[in-house]
Design an enzyme around this catalytic site. Structure first.
Site, PDB file in Angstrom:
ATOM      1  N   ASP A 248      58.785  -2.535  60.794  1.00 25.61           N
ATOM      2  CA  ASP A 248      60.102  -2.286  60.190  1.00 25.61           C
ATOM      3  C   ASP A 248      59.999  -2.628  58.691  1.00 25.61           C
ATOM      4  O   ASP A 248      59.676  -3.776  58.339  1.00 25.61           O
ATOM      5  CB  ASP A 248      61.144  -3.183  60.882  1.00 25.61           C
ATOM      6  CG  ASP A 248      62.550  -2.987  60.307  1.00 25.61           C
ATOM      7  OD1 ASP A 248      62.688  -2.327  59.252  1.00 25.61           O
ATOM      8  OD2 ASP A 248      63.496  -3.522  60.909  1.00 25.61           O
TER       9      ASP A 248
ATOM     10  N   GLU B 255      40.430 -17.958  41.896  1.00 28.19           N
ATOM     11  CA  GLU B 255      39.808 -18.167  43.199  1.00 28.19           C
ATOM     12  C   GLU B 255      39.153 -16.862  43.670  1.00 28.19           C
ATOM     13  O   GLU B 255      38.892 -16.681  44.847  1.00 28.19           O
ATOM     14  CB  GLU B 255      40.795 -18.724  44.210  1.00 28.19           C
ATOM     15  CG  GLU B 255      42.102 -17.986  44.331  1.00 28.19           C
ATOM     16  CD  GLU B 255      43.069 -18.684  45.290  1.00 28.19           C
ATOM     17  OE1 GLU B 255      42.696 -18.878  46.449  1.00 28.19           O
ATOM     18  OE2 GLU B 255      44.188 -19.022  44.864  1.00 28.19           O
TER      19      GLU B 255
ATOM     20  N   CYS C 160      45.328 -21.678  44.122  1.00 29.76           N
ATOM     21  CA  CYS C 160      46.329 -21.174  43.164  1.00 29.76           C
ATOM     22  C   CYS C 160      46.735 -22.231  42.141  1.00 29.76           C
ATOM     23  O   CYS C 160      47.430 -21.927  41.170  1.00 29.76           O
ATOM     24  CB  CYS C 160      47.575 -20.696  43.902  1.00 29.76           C
ATOM     25  SG  CYS C 160      47.206 -19.520  45.201  1.00 29.76           S
TER      26      CYS C 160
ATOM     27  N   THR D  40      51.359  -9.322  51.672  1.00 32.75           N
ATOM     28  CA  THR D  40      51.484 -10.358  50.629  1.00 32.75           C
ATOM     29  C   THR D  40      50.289 -10.305  49.669  1.00 32.75           C
ATOM     30  O   THR D  40      50.032 -11.258  48.951  1.00 32.75           O
ATOM     31  CB  THR D  40      51.616 -11.780  51.235  1.00 32.75           C
ATOM     32  OG1 THR D  40      50.406 -12.127  51.907  1.00 32.75           O
ATOM     33  CG2 THR D  40      52.759 -11.872  52.214  1.00 32.75           C
TER      34      THR D  40
ATOM     35  N   SER E  85      50.349 -22.555  56.667  1.00 31.35           N
ATOM     36  CA  SER E  85      50.300 -22.622  55.197  1.00 31.35           C
ATOM     37  C   SER E  85      51.710 -22.820  54.620  1.00 31.35           C
ATOM     38  O   SER E  85      51.890 -23.518  53.628  1.00 31.35           O
ATOM     39  CB  SER E  85      49.624 -21.379  54.598  1.00 31.35           C
ATOM     40  OG  SER E  85      50.427 -20.231  54.740  1.00 31.35           O
TER      41      SER E  85
ATOM     42  N   HIS F 264      55.449 -21.495  42.926  1.00 34.17           N
ATOM     43  CA  HIS F 264      54.310 -20.635  43.241  1.00 34.17           C
ATOM     44  C   HIS F 264      54.812 -19.562  44.207  1.00 34.17           C
ATOM     45  O   HIS F 264      55.512 -19.872  45.175  1.00 34.17           O
ATOM     46  CB  HIS F 264      53.177 -21.456  43.874  1.00 34.17           C
ATOM     47  CG  HIS F 264      52.137 -20.574  44.487  1.00 34.17           C
ATOM     48  ND1 HIS F 264      51.440 -19.651  43.728  1.00 34.17           N
ATOM     49  CD2 HIS F 264      51.710 -20.423  45.766  1.00 34.17           C
ATOM     50  CE1 HIS F 264      50.619 -18.980  44.524  1.00 34.17           C
ATOM     51  NE2 HIS F 264      50.763 -19.424  45.758  1.00 34.17           N
TER      52      HIS F 264
ATOM     53  N   LYS G 195      62.677 -20.362  50.563  1.00 30.11           N
ATOM     54  CA  LYS G 195      62.439 -21.440  51.541  1.00 30.11           C
ATOM     55  C   LYS G 195      62.217 -22.761  50.816  1.00 30.11           C
ATOM     56  O   LYS G 195      62.729 -23.812  51.208  1.00 30.11           O
ATOM     57  CB  LYS G 195      61.182 -21.128  52.375  1.00 30.11           C
ATOM     58  CG  LYS G 195      61.312 -20.006  53.373  1.00 30.11           C
ATOM     59  CD  LYS G 195      59.950 -19.777  54.053  1.00 30.11           C
ATOM     60  CE  LYS G 195      59.897 -18.495  54.851  1.00 30.11           C
ATOM     61  NZ  LYS G 195      60.697 -18.494  56.064  1.00 30.11           N
TER      62      LYS G 195
ATOM     63  N   ASN H  38      51.264 -11.136  45.233  1.00 28.22           N
ATOM     64  CA  ASN H  38      50.654 -12.429  44.906  1.00 28.22           C
ATOM     65  C   ASN H  38      49.519 -12.240  43.898  1.00 28.22           C
ATOM     66  O   ASN H  38      48.733 -11.295  43.996  1.00 28.22           O
ATOM     67  CB  ASN H  38      50.104 -13.073  46.191  1.00 28.22           C
ATOM     68  CG  ASN H  38      49.836 -14.569  46.029  1.00 28.22           C
ATOM     69  OD1 ASN H  38      49.944 -15.118  44.941  1.00 28.22           O
ATOM     70  ND2 ASN H  38      49.482 -15.220  47.124  1.00 28.22           N
TER      71      ASN H  38
ATOM     72  N   SER I 200      46.437 -23.886  48.039  1.00 25.11           N
ATOM     73  CA  SER I 200      46.047 -24.190  49.421  1.00 25.11           C
ATOM     74  C   SER I 200      44.804 -25.044  49.464  1.00 25.11           C
ATOM     75  O   SER I 200      43.977 -25.012  48.562  1.00 25.11           O
ATOM     76  CB  SER I 200      45.785 -22.884  50.171  1.00 25.11           C
ATOM     77  OG  SER I 200      46.996 -22.233  50.412  1.00 25.11           O
TER      78      SER I 200
HETATM   79  N1  CAA Z   1      64.227  -7.448  59.090  1.00 19.72           N
HETATM   80  C1  CAA Z   1      64.391  -8.533  58.292  1.00 19.72           C
HETATM   81  N2  CAA Z   1      63.586  -9.627  58.366  1.00 19.72           N
HETATM   82  C2  CAA Z   1      62.566  -9.595  59.252  1.00 19.72           C
HETATM   83  C3  CAA Z   1      62.332  -8.498  60.102  1.00 19.72           C
HETATM   84  C4  CAA Z   1      63.225  -7.380  60.009  1.00 19.72           C
HETATM   85  N3  CAA Z   1      63.079  -6.296  60.770  1.00 19.72           N
HETATM   86  N4  CAA Z   1      61.261  -8.768  60.856  1.00 19.72           N
HETATM   87  C5  CAA Z   1      60.811 -10.015  60.505  1.00 19.72           C
HETATM   88  N5  CAA Z   1      61.611 -10.500  59.544  1.00 19.72           N
HETATM   89  C6  CAA Z   1      61.478 -11.774  58.827  1.00 19.72           C
HETATM   90  C7  CAA Z   1      61.108 -12.939  59.732  1.00 19.72           C
HETATM   91  O1  CAA Z   1      62.241 -13.507  60.380  1.00 19.72           O
HETATM   92  C8  CAA Z   1      60.464 -13.876  58.707  1.00 19.72           C
HETATM   93  O2  CAA Z   1      61.455 -14.529  57.960  1.00 19.72           O
HETATM   94  P1  CAA Z   1      61.703 -16.112  58.158  1.00 19.72           P
HETATM   95  O3  CAA Z   1      60.404 -16.765  57.745  1.00 19.72           O
HETATM   96  O4  CAA Z   1      62.824 -16.422  57.257  1.00 19.72           O
HETATM   97  O5  CAA Z   1      61.984 -16.305  59.607  1.00 19.72           O
HETATM   98  C9  CAA Z   1      59.772 -12.920  57.756  1.00 19.72           C
HETATM   99  O6  CAA Z   1      60.367 -11.643  57.954  1.00 19.72           O
HETATM  100  C10 CAA Z   1      58.280 -12.766  58.031  1.00 19.72           C
HETATM  101  O7  CAA Z   1      58.130 -12.458  59.388  1.00 19.72           O
HETATM  102  P2  CAA Z   1      57.035 -13.209  60.269  1.00 19.72           P
HETATM  103  O8  CAA Z   1      57.119 -14.680  60.022  1.00 19.72           O
HETATM  104  O9  CAA Z   1      57.109 -12.715  61.658  1.00 19.72           O
HETATM  105  O10 CAA Z   1      55.735 -12.615  59.537  1.00 19.72           O
HETATM  106  P3  CAA Z   1      54.225 -12.766  59.921  1.00 19.72           P
HETATM  107  O11 CAA Z   1      53.991 -13.917  60.813  1.00 19.72           O
HETATM  108  O12 CAA Z   1      53.714 -11.446  60.355  1.00 19.72           O
HETATM  109  O13 CAA Z   1      53.557 -13.049  58.487  1.00 19.72           O
HETATM  110  C11 CAA Z   1      53.092 -14.630  56.744  1.00 19.72           C
HETATM  111  C12 CAA Z   1      54.184 -13.806  57.462  1.00 19.72           C
HETATM  112  C13 CAA Z   1      52.643 -15.763  57.652  1.00 19.72           C
HETATM  113  C14 CAA Z   1      53.703 -15.175  55.455  1.00 19.72           C
HETATM  114  C15 CAA Z   1      51.898 -13.686  56.409  1.00 19.72           C
HETATM  115  O14 CAA Z   1      52.306 -12.657  55.571  1.00 19.72           O
HETATM  116  C16 CAA Z   1      50.736 -14.431  55.768  1.00 19.72           C
HETATM  117  O15 CAA Z   1      49.899 -15.013  56.445  1.00 19.72           O
HETATM  118  N6  CAA Z   1      50.631 -14.392  54.370  1.00 19.72           N
HETATM  119  C17 CAA Z   1      49.556 -15.047  53.635  1.00 19.72           C
HETATM  120  C18 CAA Z   1      49.708 -16.549  53.596  1.00 19.72           C
HETATM  121  C19 CAA Z   1      50.796 -17.013  52.669  1.00 19.72           C
HETATM  122  O16 CAA Z   1      51.257 -16.296  51.804  1.00 19.72           O
HETATM  123  N7  CAA Z   1      51.196 -18.285  52.828  1.00 19.72           N
HETATM  124  C20 CAA Z   1      52.176 -18.886  51.971  1.00 19.72           C
HETATM  125  C21 CAA Z   1      51.950 -20.381  51.760  1.00 19.72           C
HETATM  126  S1  CAA Z   1      50.259 -20.692  51.235  1.00 19.72           S
HETATM  127  C22 CAA Z   1      50.296 -20.350  49.541  1.00 19.72           C
HETATM  128  O17 CAA Z   1      51.333 -20.265  48.952  1.00 19.72           O
HETATM  129  C23 CAA Z   1      49.005 -20.131  48.820  1.00 19.72           C
HETATM  130  C24 CAA Z   1      48.787 -18.680  48.623  1.00 19.72           C
HETATM  131  O18 CAA Z   1      49.073 -18.150  47.559  1.00 19.72           O
HETATM  132  C25 CAA Z   1      48.256 -17.909  49.735  1.00 19.72           C
END
Ligand code: CAA
Length: 410
Positions: free
Chosen positions: A31, A81, A113, A154, A203, A235, A244, A279, A312
């Site tokens: 979606d 990185e 980062c 991302t 993370s 960040h 968040k 990112n 991280s």
């Molecule tokens: N409509 C609206 N919102 C929706 C939706 C829909 N149809 N379907 C899902 N969502 C929302 C979910 O509710 C969720 O929001 P909340 O967190 O507020 O609940 C959001 O969309 C994402 O959905 P999921 O959590 O199900 O997504 P996912 O598990 O598939 O992946 C992620 C999300 C874990 C961030 C993934 O993209 C990821 O691993 N990214 C890389 C890691 C990252 O960025 N980590 C951040 C912290 S680490 C850091 O900051 C260092 C760095 O630079 C990497």
């Protein structure tokens, strides 16, 4: 009045190709609202095969140094990185490409980062001791997770350059800060991999823990409170992360639940550029700062900005700065917004071809096809050496992008 060390000039660069996340979501049978609302991302920048962290950093640095007296430059520090060599600093390639004096030192620094913030704090210390010197920080990264993974939406790419001096024209840093370090495996990239490994949900949890701990250190060091800030920059792995984080900071400082209007005021201007670049790891917090300074409708002169840097693995720092009078005269909003608006939109198959392109790792000579919209490109590899070249004069507008359709896999 004595001015603290701070930012004299600031610029960013992102490649001239992007992918809409709605198109990506449809292709991956997701979606689109998950990416657009759930992650807060609209587009991501995609580097073509003849750009890497060196060429992106050189583009950002050339912009930041326009009109600067280079003889005062003590060093260029490169945070990344996505390093291109185990020994030679990417900073030396940039040093040569933008014509820095041989007296200017060049080296690389790493902690995910957060490396750019460590570099910034080193630079502040140096120019405080030697107010006649300047330090150029460049931070440049390509965020890659893998096709079809949860991290894919991302991804992104970009570079920033900050000139740190004792005569800041944009932001004067407060000397206080708070940091937090813990050995965790939330995100990492082994030397034998091109894509990062990530425990996504974990993370996010660690990011928020590191925010609490860094804030506590900052508050103990400075005595400042949440209400002492006009704006907040975080960040930005994806822009919903800032929401968040900001809600979390409000709760732990006793401000309860923020309203939508609070979030829009405190955060929105800092999210605009990252929402369409994705990112850029080490650069991302600072692209957010540039976005804030260039798009916030109010005059931020004299206002205090809170900055949270997370790397991280993990190390994090909370710090702050005060916007300097006259800052608007030193921004590059037109240049940056034209660069973002002029990007060529890729289809998902074109993005996948760019994504899958790799420079050879087996030692043969190789020439890249011309694609870049920037001023520098990696022309190829000869005798195990990376060959960089300047595409156009620094004073000319960015060249037109080319060759998407003719990209050939090697
Ligand atoms: N409509 C609206 N919102 C929706 C939706 C829909 N149809 N379907 C899902 N969502 C929302 C979910 O509710 C969720 O929001 P909340 O967190 O507020 O609940 C959001 O969309 C994402 O959905 P999921 O959590 O199900 O997504 P996912 O598990 O598939 O992946 C992620 C999300 C874990 C961030 C993934 O993209 C990821 O691993 N990214 C890389 C890691 C990252 O960025 N980590 C951040 C912290 S680490 C850091 O900051 C260092 C760095 O630079 C990497």
């Amino acid at each position: 009045m004595r001015m603290n060390a701070g930012i004299e000039a600031l610029a960013f660069y992102t490649p001239g190709f992007s992918l809409g996340l709605e198109a990506l979501a449809r292709h991956r049978r997701q979606d689109p609202q998950k990416y657009i609302t759930g992650l807060g991302q609209q587009r991501m920048s995609v580097p073509p095969p003849d750009e890497d962290v060196v060429t992106m950093a050189a583009n950002a640095a050339a912009r930041a140094l326009e009109g600067c007296d280079l003889s005062s430059l003590d060093s260029i520090i490169f945070a990344t990185e996505s390093g291109v060599d185990q020994s030679k600093a990417a900073a030396i390639y940039v040093h040569q490409l933008i014509g820095l004096p041989t007296t200017c030192k060049a080296f690389e620094i790493k902690q995910a980062c957060c490396g750019s913030t460590a570099a910034l704090q080193m630079a502040q210390a140096l120019v405080t001791l030697r107010p006649d010197k300047r330090v150029l920080i460049v931070a440049s990264d390509v965020a890659r997770y893998g096709l079809g993974t949860a991290g894919e939406p991302t991804q992104g790419a970009g570079a920033m350059a900050i000139l740190v001096s004792a005569t800041p024209k944009l932001l004067s840093f407060d000397p206080e800060s708070g940091s937090y370090t813990e050995d965790v495996m939330d995100f990492w990239r082994p030397n034998y991999m091109d894509e990062a490994l990530v425990d996504g949900k974990y993370s996010i949890k660690i990011y928020l823990k590191a925010l609490s701990e860094s804030w506590n250190g900052y508050h103990a060091d400075s005595g400042r409170r949440f209400e002492d800030f006009t704006r907040f920059c975080y960040h930005l792995p994806f822009t919903r992360m800032a929401e968040k984080a900001h809600r979390h900071l409000a709760r732990i400082t006793g401000h309860g639940e923020l309203t939508h209007a609070d979030l829009e005021t405190h955060l929105r201007p800092s999210l605009r550029y990252n929402q369409v670049t994705g990112n850029s790891y080490t650069a991302s917090l600072y692209v957010g700062l540039i976005s804030l300074l260039e798009t916030d409708p109010i005059d931020l002169t004299g206002k205090r900005i809170g900055l949270f840097s997370y790397g991280s693995g993990c190390m994090a720092t909370y710090f702050s700065g005060v916007v300097v009078e006259g800052y608007r005269e030193h921004l590059r909003a037109d240049q940056h917004q034209r660069m973002l608006g002029d990007r060529i939109e890729l289809t998902v198959p074109e993005y996948e071809r760019f994504y899958e392109h790799r420079l050879p790792v087996t030692g043969e000579d190789y020439a890249t096809t011309v694609h870049t919209c920037g001023k520098f490109r990696i022309a190829g590899i000869r005798n195990h050496k990376r060959i960089y070249e300047q595409v156009s004069d620094l004073s000319e507008p960015m060249p037109a992008a080319s060759g998407v359709a003719t990209l050939s896999r090697v």
